[in-house]
Motif scaffolding. Structure first.
Motif, PDB file in Angstrom:
ATOM      1  N   VAL A 131       0.842  -1.198   0.000  1.00  0.00           N
ATOM      2  CA  VAL A 131       0.000   0.000   0.000  1.00  0.00           C
ATOM      3  C   VAL A 131       0.872   1.241   0.000  1.00  0.00           C
ATOM      4  O   VAL A 131       1.770   1.386   0.823  1.00  0.00           O
ATOM      5  N   SER A 132       0.589   2.122  -0.930  1.00  0.00           N
ATOM      6  CA  SER A 132       1.279   3.404  -0.969  1.00  0.00           C
ATOM      7  C   SER A 132       0.565   4.360  -0.025  1.00  0.00           C
ATOM      8  O   SER A 132      -0.640   4.571  -0.144  1.00  0.00           O
ATOM      9  N   VAL A 133       1.292   4.907   0.910  1.00  0.00           N
ATOM     10  CA  VAL A 133       0.681   5.833   1.868  1.00  0.00           C
ATOM     11  C   VAL A 133       1.195   7.251   1.653  1.00  0.00           C
ATOM     12  O   VAL A 133       1.145   8.078   2.550  1.00  0.00           O
ATOM     13  N   GLN A 134       1.670   7.515   0.443  1.00  0.00           N
ATOM     14  CA  GLN A 134       2.185   8.853   0.138  1.00  0.00           C
ATOM     15  C   GLN A 134       1.126   9.912   0.410  1.00  0.00           C
ATOM     16  O   GLN A 134       1.356  10.862   1.113  1.00  0.00           O
ATOM     17  N   GLN A 135      -0.047   9.730  -0.179  1.00  0.00           N
ATOM     18  CA  GLN A 135      -1.131  10.680   0.009  1.00  0.00           C
ATOM     19  C   GLN A 135      -2.438   9.933  -0.192  1.00  0.00           C
ATOM     20  O   GLN A 135      -2.695   9.392  -1.274  1.00  0.00           O
ATOM     21  N   LEU A 136      -3.244   9.894   0.848  1.00  0.00           N
ATOM     22  CA  LEU A 136      -4.535   9.213   0.768  1.00  0.00           C
ATOM     23  C   LEU A 136      -5.477  10.033  -0.095  1.00  0.00           C
ATOM     24  O   LEU A 136      -5.687  11.216   0.146  1.00  0.00           O
ATOM     25  N   VAL A 137      -6.037   9.408  -1.125  1.00  0.00           N
ATOM     26  CA  VAL A 137      -7.035  10.055  -1.968  1.00  0.00           C
ATOM     27  C   VAL A 137      -8.379   9.745  -1.323  1.00  0.00           C
ATOM     28  O   VAL A 137      -8.736   8.582  -1.139  1.00  0.00           O
ATOM     29  N   SER A 138      -9.108  10.783  -0.958  1.00  0.00           N
ATOM     30  CA  SER A 138     -10.390  10.598  -0.287  1.00  0.00           C
ATOM     31  C   SER A 138     -11.348  11.700  -0.713  1.00  0.00           C
ATOM     32  O   SER A 138     -10.992  12.595  -1.474  1.00  0.00           O
ATOM     33  N   CYS A 139     -12.567  11.613  -0.201  1.00  0.00           N
ATOM     34  CA  CYS A 139     -13.566  12.636  -0.469  1.00  0.00           C
ATOM     35  C   CYS A 139     -14.365  12.876   0.811  1.00  0.00           C
ATOM     36  O   CYS A 139     -14.139  12.192   1.813  1.00  0.00           O
ATOM     37  N   THR A 140     -15.287  13.804   0.758  1.00  0.00           N
ATOM     38  CA  THR A 140     -16.175  14.071   1.880  1.00  0.00           C
ATOM     39  C   THR A 140     -17.612  13.830   1.422  1.00  0.00           C
ATOM     40  O   THR A 140     -17.889  13.758   0.226  1.00  0.00           O
ATOM     41  N   SER A 141     -18.516  13.748   2.371  1.00  0.00           N
ATOM     42  CA  SER A 141     -19.913  13.505   2.006  1.00  0.00           C
ATOM     43  C   SER A 141     -20.540  14.706   1.307  1.00  0.00           C
ATOM     44  O   SER A 141     -21.570  14.577   0.651  1.00  0.00           O
ATOM     45  N   SER A 142     -19.898  15.868   1.393  1.00  0.00           N
ATOM     46  CA  SER A 142     -20.440  17.052   0.716  1.00  0.00           C
ATOM     47  C   SER A 142     -19.849  17.263  -0.679  1.00  0.00           C
ATOM     48  O   SER A 142     -20.240  18.190  -1.385  1.00  0.00           O
TER      49      SER A 142
ATOM     50  N   VAL B  24     -14.534   7.953   2.474  1.00  0.00           N
ATOM     51  CA  VAL B  24     -15.250   9.201   2.716  1.00  0.00           C
ATOM     52  C   VAL B  24     -14.891   9.633   4.139  1.00  0.00           C
ATOM     53  O   VAL B  24     -15.161   8.910   5.099  1.00  0.00           O
ATOM     54  N   ILE B  25     -14.263  10.797   4.233  1.00  0.00           N
ATOM     55  CA  ILE B  25     -13.786  11.286   5.522  1.00  0.00           C
ATOM     56  C   ILE B  25     -14.401  12.650   5.799  1.00  0.00           C
ATOM     57  O   ILE B  25     -14.209  13.588   5.026  1.00  0.00           O
ATOM     58  N   ASP B  26     -15.169  12.721   6.884  1.00  0.00           N
ATOM     59  CA  ASP B  26     -15.782  13.978   7.325  1.00  0.00           C
ATOM     60  C   ASP B  26     -15.210  14.347   8.682  1.00  0.00           C
ATOM     61  O   ASP B  26     -15.181  13.502   9.591  1.00  0.00           O
ATOM     62  N   ASP B  27     -14.777  15.569   8.823  1.00  0.00           N
ATOM     63  CA  ASP B  27     -14.218  16.053  10.095  1.00  0.00           C
ATOM     64  C   ASP B  27     -13.173  15.093  10.654  1.00  0.00           C
ATOM     65  O   ASP B  27     -13.211  14.720  11.824  1.00  0.00           O
TER      66      ASP B  27
END
Length: 142
Positions: free
Chosen positions: A80-91, A111-114
């Motif tokens: 697993v590459s942990v250089q930069q997590l690609v994520s989004c938010t629910s908004s 999906v990461i919120d707060d």
């Protein structure tokens, strides 16, 4: 349409695997939960439980191709590459999430919120929501 609109219709289940677990354990988790991706978490003393990446069926295949039968003993952290997590938010909009997935060649986004992991959205989730919207099927109440 927003990510949160899709998440309201999904079971709020997120299956995770730790960085120090093996490919064998990760594969068993995916099989037991009938899923194709796991959120990878790392325990960092100063930050607590942190999502650091995604482990997918593609990673299992890569491990087998590179390590043969010994792949089941390879640590998730080696793949697993942990250089930069690609994520989004629910908004975030579905258009933005599709752009991220296409740009990074991925099919699952945490999906990461707060600063909290709330779900995972997949290309399949997006396709189903778009199909539903195009076919005029009533959307669930917000």
């Amino acid at each position: 349409m927003l990510v949160g609109d899709i998440l309201r219709k999904k079971t709020p289940r997120v299956v995770t695997v730790r960085m120090n677990e093996t490919v064998g354990i990760a594969a068993k988790l995916m099989r037991a939960n009938n899923i194709s991706a796991l959120v990878v978490k790392d325990v960092v003393r100063s930050e607590g439980n942190t999502a650091v990446g995604m482990f997918t069926e593609r990673d299992v295949v890569r491990a087998v191709a590179e390590h043969g039968a010994n792949a089941i003993n390879v640590k998730v952290s080696q793949l697993v590459s942990v250089q930069q997590l690609v994520s989004c938010t629910s908004s975030d909009t579905i258009e933005h999430v599709r752009h991220l997935m296409n740009r990074h060649h991925i099919r699952h986004l945490p999906v990461i919120d707060d600063y909290s992991l709330v779900s995972v959205i997949s290309m399949r989730d997006i396709a189903a929501a778009v199909d539903e919207a195009l076919n005029g099927t009533p959307q669930a109440a917000a």
